[in-house]
Design an enzyme around this catalytic site. Structure first.
Site, short mmCIF file in Angstrom:
data_model
loop_
_atom_site.label_atom_id
_atom_site.label_comp_id
_atom_site.label_asym_id
_atom_site.label_seq_id
_atom_site.Cartn_x
_atom_site.Cartn_y
_atom_site.Cartn_z
N ASN A 11 0.87 -1.18 0.00
CA ASN A 11 0.00 0.00 0.00
C ASN A 11 0.90 1.23 0.00
O ASN A 11 1.46 1.59 1.04
CB ASN A 11 -0.91 -0.02 1.23
CG ASN A 11 -1.79 1.22 1.30
OD1 ASN A 11 -1.97 1.93 0.33
ND2 ASN A 11 -2.32 1.49 2.49
N LYS A 36 0.09 4.29 -0.35
CA LYS A 36 -0.54 5.48 0.22
C LYS A 36 -0.28 6.68 -0.71
O LYS A 36 -0.37 6.54 -1.92
CB LYS A 36 -0.06 5.70 1.66
CG LYS A 36 -0.26 4.43 2.52
CD LYS A 36 0.05 4.63 3.96
CE LYS A 36 -0.13 3.32 4.72
NZ LYS A 36 0.06 3.48 6.18
N HIS A 96 -9.42 1.46 5.11
CA HIS A 96 -8.15 1.61 5.83
C HIS A 96 -8.34 2.59 6.99
O HIS A 96 -9.12 3.53 6.89
CB HIS A 96 -7.07 2.11 4.87
CG HIS A 96 -5.69 2.02 5.43
ND1 HIS A 96 -5.19 2.95 6.32
CD2 HIS A 96 -4.70 1.11 5.23
CE1 HIS A 96 -3.95 2.62 6.64
NE2 HIS A 96 -3.63 1.52 6.01
N GLU A 135 -6.67 4.97 8.03
CA GLU A 135 -6.42 6.37 7.69
C GLU A 135 -7.63 7.00 7.01
O GLU A 135 -7.92 8.19 7.21
CB GLU A 135 -5.17 6.47 6.82
CG GLU A 135 -3.90 6.15 7.59
CD GLU A 135 -2.74 5.72 6.72
OE1 GLU A 135 -1.69 5.38 7.31
OE2 GLU A 135 -2.86 5.72 5.48
N GLU A 164 -5.41 -4.85 10.65
CA GLU A 164 -4.41 -3.81 10.86
C GLU A 164 -4.66 -3.11 12.19
O GLU A 164 -5.48 -2.18 12.25
CB GLU A 164 -4.45 -2.78 9.73
CG GLU A 164 -3.99 -3.30 8.39
CD GLU A 164 -3.47 -2.17 7.52
OE1 GLU A 164 -2.37 -2.29 6.99
OE2 GLU A 164 -4.16 -1.15 7.39
N GLY A 214 2.64 2.25 10.88
CA GLY A 214 3.60 3.33 10.71
C GLY A 214 4.30 3.75 11.99
O GLY A 214 5.02 4.74 12.00
N SER A 267 3.31 -2.23 10.32
CA SER A 267 4.77 -2.26 10.47
C SER A 267 5.37 -3.61 10.09
O SER A 267 6.28 -4.11 10.76
CB SER A 267 5.19 -1.85 11.89
OG SER A 267 4.81 -0.50 12.15
#
Length: 241
Positions: A9, A11, A96, A98, A165, A171, A204
């Site tokens: 991904n 992003k 996701h 985010e 996730e 991250g 991660s």
């Protein structure tokens, strides 16, 4: 049989030129990759056409990072299923954390996007996971079960990938212990009507921990963020031992 899927991904990273530079480093490193692994690059909209053209005939497939539930309309900044199909996309990341955190995504809109993707024969990658506060409050299972219950209404589980996730591991450099990721993914599988859905771990994932993660019996792949941005690093993850 459960399929293995390793997805990068990107992003909001990479111009078209940078994407093609990535391919020049990445593709030669896949010559000995086992055939049982699906390899997917989920890239920004502006790079999708260039990637599709340059990956034609290769084993790498292209994914998008979002899809709208309508095919056309006054939805500034959105992208539709027909638009993605035209670029050669086969997968799309939906829900996701985010998107949920920064752009108002809800379980209801996730459900609409999942059904839109499937209506165009795209395979959605549904992301679920808990925050640090929810984990500390021992709400992990309740949060994820609610995401599944609301998100999967009317969704065909024969054309679906799920990515667990944990938000606190995305991250941050903090990876969920592989045994704990395996436990949660097993619980996710227990709530599905199709036990053969591919369930990835994301959060991660790096070249130095992918072997341990992929050794877990419930984990069928990885959704990789920052470590998918270099050809050498992502190839090491795809070629996990």
């Amino acid at each position: 049989m459960r399929k293995i899927a390793i997805a990068g991904n990107w992003k909001m990273h990479k111009t078209q030129a940078e994407a093609l530079e990535f391919l020049r480093a990445f593709l030669p490193l896949l010559e000995n990759t086992p055939d049982d692994r699906d390899v997917i690059l989920c890239a920004p909209f502006t790079t999708l056409t260039a990637l599709s053209k340059n990956l034609h005939g290769s084993r790498v497939q292209v994914g998008a990072q979002n899809i709208h539930w309508e095919d056309t309309g006054a939805y500034t900044g959105e992208i539709s299923g027909p638009m993605l199909l035209e670029t050669g996309v086969r997968y799309v990341v939906i829900g996701h954390s985010e998107r949920r955190q920064y752009f108002g995504e809800t379980d209801a809109t996730v459900n609409q996007r999942l059904k839109a993707a499937q209506s165009h024969r795209l395979t959605p990658i549904l992301c679920v996971g808990e925050s640090k506060a929810q984990r500390d409050a021992q709400e992990t299972e309740a949060v994820i079960f609610a995401q599944l219950e609301k998100g999967l209404v009317g969704v065909d589980q024969n054309n679906l990938i799920i990515a667990y996730e944990p938000i606190w591991a995305i991250g941050t450099g903090d990876t969920c212990e592989s045994s704990e990721a395996n436990r949660v993914i097993g619980l996710i599988r227990s709530r599905l009507t199709n036990a053969n859905v591919t369930i990835q771990y994301g959060g991660s994932v790096k070249p130095d921990n992918v072997d341990e993660i992929m050794a877990q019996p419930e984990i069928d792949g990885a959704l990789v963020g920052g470590a998918s941005l270099t050809g050498e690093g992502f190839a090491r993850i795809v070629n996990y031992q």
